[in-house]
Design a protein around this motif. Structure first.
Motif, short mmCIF file in Angstrom:
data_model
loop_
_atom_site.label_atom_id
_atom_site.label_comp_id
_atom_site.label_asym_id
_atom_site.label_seq_id
_atom_site.Cartn_x
_atom_site.Cartn_y
_atom_site.Cartn_z
N THR A 1 0.80 -1.23 0.00
CA THR A 1 0.00 0.00 0.00
C THR A 1 0.83 1.27 0.00
O THR A 1 0.33 2.35 -0.29
CB THR A 1 -0.96 0.04 1.21
OG1 THR A 1 -0.18 0.02 2.40
CG2 THR A 1 -1.91 -1.13 1.19
N LEU B 1 2.91 3.82 -1.74
CA LEU B 1 2.84 4.11 -3.17
C LEU B 1 4.06 3.58 -3.93
O LEU B 1 3.92 2.90 -4.95
CB LEU B 1 2.69 5.64 -3.38
CG LEU B 1 2.61 6.11 -4.83
CD1 LEU B 1 1.45 5.46 -5.56
CD2 LEU B 1 2.48 7.63 -4.87
N ARG C 1 -4.73 6.23 -4.28
CA ARG C 1 -5.50 6.46 -3.06
C ARG C 1 -6.84 5.73 -3.14
O ARG C 1 -7.22 5.00 -2.22
CB ARG C 1 -5.74 7.97 -2.89
CG ARG C 1 -6.61 8.37 -1.71
CD ARG C 1 -6.82 9.89 -1.73
NE ARG C 1 -7.77 10.34 -0.73
CZ ARG C 1 -7.45 10.69 0.51
NH1 ARG C 1 -6.21 10.61 0.90
NH2 ARG C 1 -8.39 11.10 1.36
N LEU D 1 -6.31 1.69 -3.62
CA LEU D 1 -5.77 0.92 -2.49
C LEU D 1 -6.66 1.00 -1.25
O LEU D 1 -6.54 0.17 -0.36
CB LEU D 1 -4.35 1.39 -2.16
CG LEU D 1 -3.31 1.11 -3.26
CD1 LEU D 1 -1.97 1.72 -2.90
CD2 LEU D 1 -3.16 -0.40 -3.49
N ARG D 2 -7.57 1.98 -1.21
CA ARG D 2 -8.40 2.12 -0.01
C ARG D 2 -9.16 0.84 0.30
O ARG D 2 -9.27 0.40 1.44
CB ARG D 2 -9.35 3.32 -0.19
CG ARG D 2 -10.20 3.68 1.03
CD ARG D 2 -9.38 3.99 2.27
NE ARG D 2 -8.55 5.19 2.19
CZ ARG D 2 -8.89 6.38 2.69
NH1 ARG D 2 -10.04 6.53 3.30
NH2 ARG D 2 -8.07 7.40 2.60
N LYS D 3 -9.68 0.21 -0.75
CA LYS D 3 -10.48 -1.00 -0.49
C LYS D 3 -9.63 -2.17 0.02
O LYS D 3 -10.14 -3.07 0.67
CB LYS D 3 -11.31 -1.39 -1.71
CG LYS D 3 -10.53 -1.69 -2.98
CD LYS D 3 -11.55 -2.18 -4.05
CE LYS D 3 -10.86 -2.63 -5.32
NZ LYS D 3 -10.85 -1.63 -6.37
N TYR E 1 -7.41 -2.10 2.38
CA TYR E 1 -7.36 -2.10 3.85
C TYR E 1 -8.65 -2.70 4.41
O TYR E 1 -8.65 -3.42 5.40
CB TYR E 1 -7.24 -0.68 4.42
CG TYR E 1 -6.15 0.17 3.82
CD1 TYR E 1 -4.81 -0.09 4.10
CD2 TYR E 1 -6.46 1.26 3.01
CE1 TYR E 1 -3.82 0.71 3.58
CE2 TYR E 1 -5.48 2.07 2.48
CZ TYR E 1 -4.16 1.80 2.76
OH TYR E 1 -3.18 2.59 2.24
N ASN F 1 -0.60 5.13 5.15
CA ASN F 1 -1.04 3.75 4.89
C ASN F 1 -0.74 2.81 6.06
O ASN F 1 -1.50 1.89 6.32
CB ASN F 1 -0.41 3.22 3.59
CG ASN F 1 1.11 3.26 3.61
OD1 ASN F 1 1.70 4.23 4.08
ND2 ASN F 1 1.73 2.20 3.13
#
Lengths: 725, 186
Positions: free
Chosen positions: A132, A134, A185, A188-190, A192, A220
């Motif tokens: 996560t 970058l 952003r 990758l949010r999903k 987590y 992150n």
């Protein structure tokens, strides 16, 4: 051999792709400014001395502190596992994931997980690891490894990132940085939210709380440690500190030295199983040895574990800036990478890169943990030589020839005659020493004379000229011994002659002990300590017998050798160590003697018209002896106007045998940078205090602009004194 | 603490991209937040929030205060509003004892984070934080403490500083006197 060929090819490829090198140069320049601003009002030397002391105490007390950490972490509900190697660590995570039925692990940046090749191991077990961070995500999508400890994707450009992201997303994304960051952003949010396990590294393992500390910018790691039900911490055992205060002190150095930030956006302190969705989180801390205990036990190399992984040694390294981290390093890159690779992956993996260090000590000057990286690398180079040899040429040169002083010196005298067919007059200075502009064989030309002229060996070495020099010093203030060094002896004897003129004018008599030999650094830097020790004894004896007030060098590498290395090389020989120490205390660079002992700049009165010069700091003079103010003061007081070049203390690319035998291709690039900064000043005279730098600069600057002269400070001072007469 | 520390804090926090304002009282802070926050707003019910009636103040000012479990607020809620424990002048950092998961969700997920700081809790520098940080760990209970310095950032593409990577894109620090001078509560 295959290994060596692959390595050579990778060097050539990197040099053939100047885009990366340009980017790393821009970064390096911006870094220096940002770092300087970040340390304003703070005493970096004091801070790093304190950090080194903290880390040294942790090393000594590590068993006790580790036990304390484990006890406190367990009291707060953490499960702690001690992994002997990275495989055990990987196996633990895989077993845990299987028990939990976990399919997805959201990861924040962890260098030790790179070291463990954790993602690959997880993938083989059917578990997906989502990077996560970058930079790590970019590197993961590209199927590569990080090329920098703090900025893993520093080697990539936005166009490449856009291509990778577009391919993964199945739609076209433009190469605009802001838009690419926004995409990451959102994308990758999903991860987590969907992840069964969140995995982070740790910057600190705090013994007296049992907690960890994370130093990050993107946010992150906070999400990885908050959203998933299980938190796994992957950490090397060297991250131990005694208490929160130690950790706070590290946070004052780490971001400032890494990126020039006063503090990162986030510093996160986590102890135990914190609440997660109304329950207690399951936290597993995996403490990994993986070669660290062995490194702690190595007297010569243990300081490397003081490292706080700021990446500064790469940021300032001219070799890194030239070829990047994929060539100059393995999992860990640049100076610290050489050492860690040797211990974590094996000496054979570090064989090539131990020789890739040019020895400029710029990393040593910025290291926040005060690690003498160059010393440790030299030690490892010696280990490599013991294990794999130093090569036939060096073996004959050092062992058979240099140890025999009269053979060595007679061979050089003979060479001065043999070289005549390839030498010619210097274009800028017809009466000056001859130079070598072309070598007869094509393959040699590419590495040696295509981009620089080589100096010819002087017709008469300094040692054969000395007795003919008349010194009019009736009652000398001091008698000083002159350690001439090979560069001034055989290539630039005129520098030695100038030194005598200057010293005589201050009522100082010069003594030249004839039995002195090479300082031994070329042998030592090539990993031949045996010859180094032998040569040290020869010179120590010669100067002890001379009974002089001071010993002066006009080569900073020789100064370091006599001042520091002779003492270390002879430390285990009772009959030699006291003598070496006595000489060390009396040894200094000629500029430092003139300024600090004689106060010469107060006595040299400017005469005639001011001459414009620019000054190049030799690596070993500035960072080896801390001398940089003195030559400038001397030159200014003798009527010169000093115009500073950009990065005046960046290496010229010489590095002794580095530029001739091991890495002429890299030297060539580093020298090119130096020539550009000299040309940019518009000044026609370059002063320096090192015959090695003179070889490099005279040759390369001369090829670029024949009207520019390069001279030793002693030559310019002698000329000023002549004009005064 | 001293005016000197407050000025230094404001300067340091602004330098890293935070918005910093001195505001007279909490109702005015609520009005400021209402003007900036968009969408679902997470307001953890911490002891200070309860004592100062923060949710009610914000709702009265027109903020869309989220009433359910924060994990149901979507992947990217509009805003989060929290108090802080203390701040550090030299780096412009706010410190939040975030063991309560709602504080973590309210400060990591949203687009914008509004944090209310009592100027009396501004410490001169990071070293001065060693004492309260050690105090937090006096009992052996699990702990999550967050230092927050400006908005989330990255320089991972071509070393270009880009704001708003995985955490909030905006950090608004509102300095309001009289919230609480106790460094241990938020």
């Amino acid at each position: 051999m295959a290994n060596e060929t692959t390595y050579k090819k990778s060097v050539e490829e990197a040099i053939g792709n100047p885009k990366l090198s340009r980017a790393l140069h821009l970064f390096g320049d911006a870094y220096l400014i940002a770092r300087e601003n970040a340390f304003k009002g703070l005493d970096f030397q004091e801070m790093r001395t304190e950090l080194a002391a903290i880390k040294d105490e942790v090393r000594v007390r590590r068993k006790e502190l580790l036990a304390e950490f484990i006890k406190n972490a367990e009291a707060a509900g953490s499960k702690v596992f001690l992994a002997r190697d990275t495989k055990e660590a990987n196996d633990y995570v895989i077993k845990l994931a299987k028990e939990k039925g976990a399919k997805l692990i959201a990861k924040s940046k962890s260098m030790v997980s790179e070291e463990a090749h954790l993602n690959k191991a997880l993938e083989a077990a059917g578990i997906r690891a989502a990077e996560t961070d970058l930079g790590e995500w970019i590197v993961q999508l590209a199927g590569q490894r990080p090329s920098h400890m703090v900025m893993p994707a520093i080697h990539m450009f936005k166009e490449e990132v856009a291509q990778l992201f577009s391919k993964e997303a199945g739609k076209h994304l433009a190469p605009e940085i802001k838009a690419l960051v926004d995409h990451a952003r959102e994308r990758l949010r999903k991860e987590y939210f969907n992840a069964d396990i969140g995995l982070t590294g740790a910057n600190f393992l705090i013994a007296d709380t049992g907690g960890i500390g994370l130093v990050t910018n993107e946010g992150n790691a906070r999400l990885c440690a908050t959203l998933p039900r299980v938190h796994v911490v992957f950490a090397g055992i060297h991250k131990l500190v005694r208490n929160i205060e130690d950790a706070i002190k590290i946070t004052r150095l780490l971001p400032r030295n890494a990126t020039g930030q006063l503090l990162t956006s986030y510093v996160t302190w986590i102890r135990g199983g914190v609440p997660v969705d109304g329950k207690q989180k399951e936290q597993h801390i995996i403490l990994i040895d993986g070669g660290r205990e062995a490194l702690y036990e190595s007297k010569a190399c243990q300081d490397a574990l003081r490292c706080i992984q700021c990446g500064a040694c790469a940021n300032v390294c001219p070799v890194y800036q030239t070829v990047g981290g994929h060539v100059f390093g393995s999992i860990y890159i640049s100076a610290i990478g050489i050492i860690l690779t040797a211990f974590y992956e094996g000496l054979d993996k570090a064989k090539e890169i131990t020789r890739a260090c040019i020895g400029c000590r710029s990393c040593v000057a910025v290291c926040p943990s005060k690690i003498d990286l160059e010393e440790i690398i030299l030690h490892l180079r010696n280990e490599v030589s013991k294990e794999y040899g130093i090569g036939v040429i060096k073996n004959v040169a050092f062992k058979a020839v240099m140890k025999n002083r009269s053979l060595f010196h007679n061979l050089v005298r003979a060479a001065s005659k043999l070289q005549l067919p390839v030498t010619q007059k210097n274009r800028s200075d017809e009466s000056g020493p001859r130079i070598i502009r072309h070598l007869p064989l094509h393959f040699m030309a590419k590495d040696y004379t295509e981009w620089r002229d080589l100096p010819a060996i002087a017709e008469k070495p300094f040692r054969d000229q000395f007795e003919t020099i008349v010194q009019n010093v009736a009652k000398p203030l001091y008698r000083v011994g002159f350690f001439v060094g090979c560069g001034a002896d055989f290539v630039y004897p005129e520098v030695g002659v100038s030194l005598i003129k200057v010293l005589n004018s201050f009522n100082v008599e010069v003594v030249f002990p004839k039995d002195q030999n090479c300082c031994g650094i070329p042998a030592l830097y090539s990993g031949d300590t045996e010859t180094g020790e032998y040569l040290a004894k020869q010179s120590v004896q010669a100067f002890t017998d001379a009974g002089v007030d001071y010993i002066l060098c006009i080569c900073p590498t020789c100064t370091m050798a006599v001042k520091r290395d002779f003492v270390e090389r002879l430390a285990d020989h009772p009959q030699w160590s006291a003598k070496a120490m006595a000489l060390s205390n009396k040894t200094m660079d000629a500029s430092a003697f003139l300024e600090n002992v004689l106060g010469a700049s107060f006595k040299l009165n400017a005469t005639g018209p001011a001459r414009d010069i620019t000054y190049h700091d030799s690596c070993h003079l500035k960072r080896g002896s801390g001398v940089f103010r003195e030559p400038r003061a001397l030159l200014a007081s003798s009527g010169h106007k000093v115009t500073e070049m950009k990065n005046s203390d960046r290496c010229c690319g010489f590095g002794g045998t580095y530029s001739f035998l091991s890495h002429p291709q890299i030297s060539r690039q580093i020298t090119k940078d130096k020539v550009e900064t000299i040309l940019a000043t518009g000044v026609k005279t370059v002063a320096t205090d090192c015959p090695g730098c003179m070889i490099m600069l005279k040759g390369a600057v001369g090829k670029a602009d024949a009207t520019i002269r390069c001279a030793h400070t002693m030559e310019l001072l002698a000329e000023s004194l002549e004009m005064k007469k | 603490m001293t005016e000197n520390s407050i000025d230094r804090f404001i300067e340091s926090a602004k330098r890293v991209g935070a918005e910093v304002l001195r505001i007279e009282n909490l109702p005015e802070a609520a009005a400021y937040i209402a003007g900036k926050a968009q969408g679902t707003t997470l307001v953890p019910e911490t002891p200070l929030a309860v004592r100062h009636g923060l949710r009610a103040l914000l709702a009265a000012a027109g903020v869309d205060v989220f009433g359910k479990s924060f994990r149901e607020a979507g992947h990217v809620p509009g805003a989060g509003v929290t108090f802080s424990n203390f701040a550090m002048a030299d780096t412009g950092t706010v410190v939040l004892e975030s063991t309560d998961e709602n504080i973590r969700l309210a400060t990591t997920l949203p687009e914008k984070h509004f944090v209310l700081v009592d100027p009396a809790t501004i410490l001169s520098d990071n070293l001065a934080a060693a004492a309260p940080m050690t105090a937090f760990h006096r009992d052996p209970a699990p702990k999550f403490i967050a230092y927050i310095t400006g908005p989330s950032r990255t320089a991972d593409i071509e070393r270009v500083l880009t704001i708003g990577c995985h955490g909030p894109r905006e950090l608004h620090i509102l300095l309001v006197d009289g919230i609480s001078s106790d460094l241990m509560e938020n």
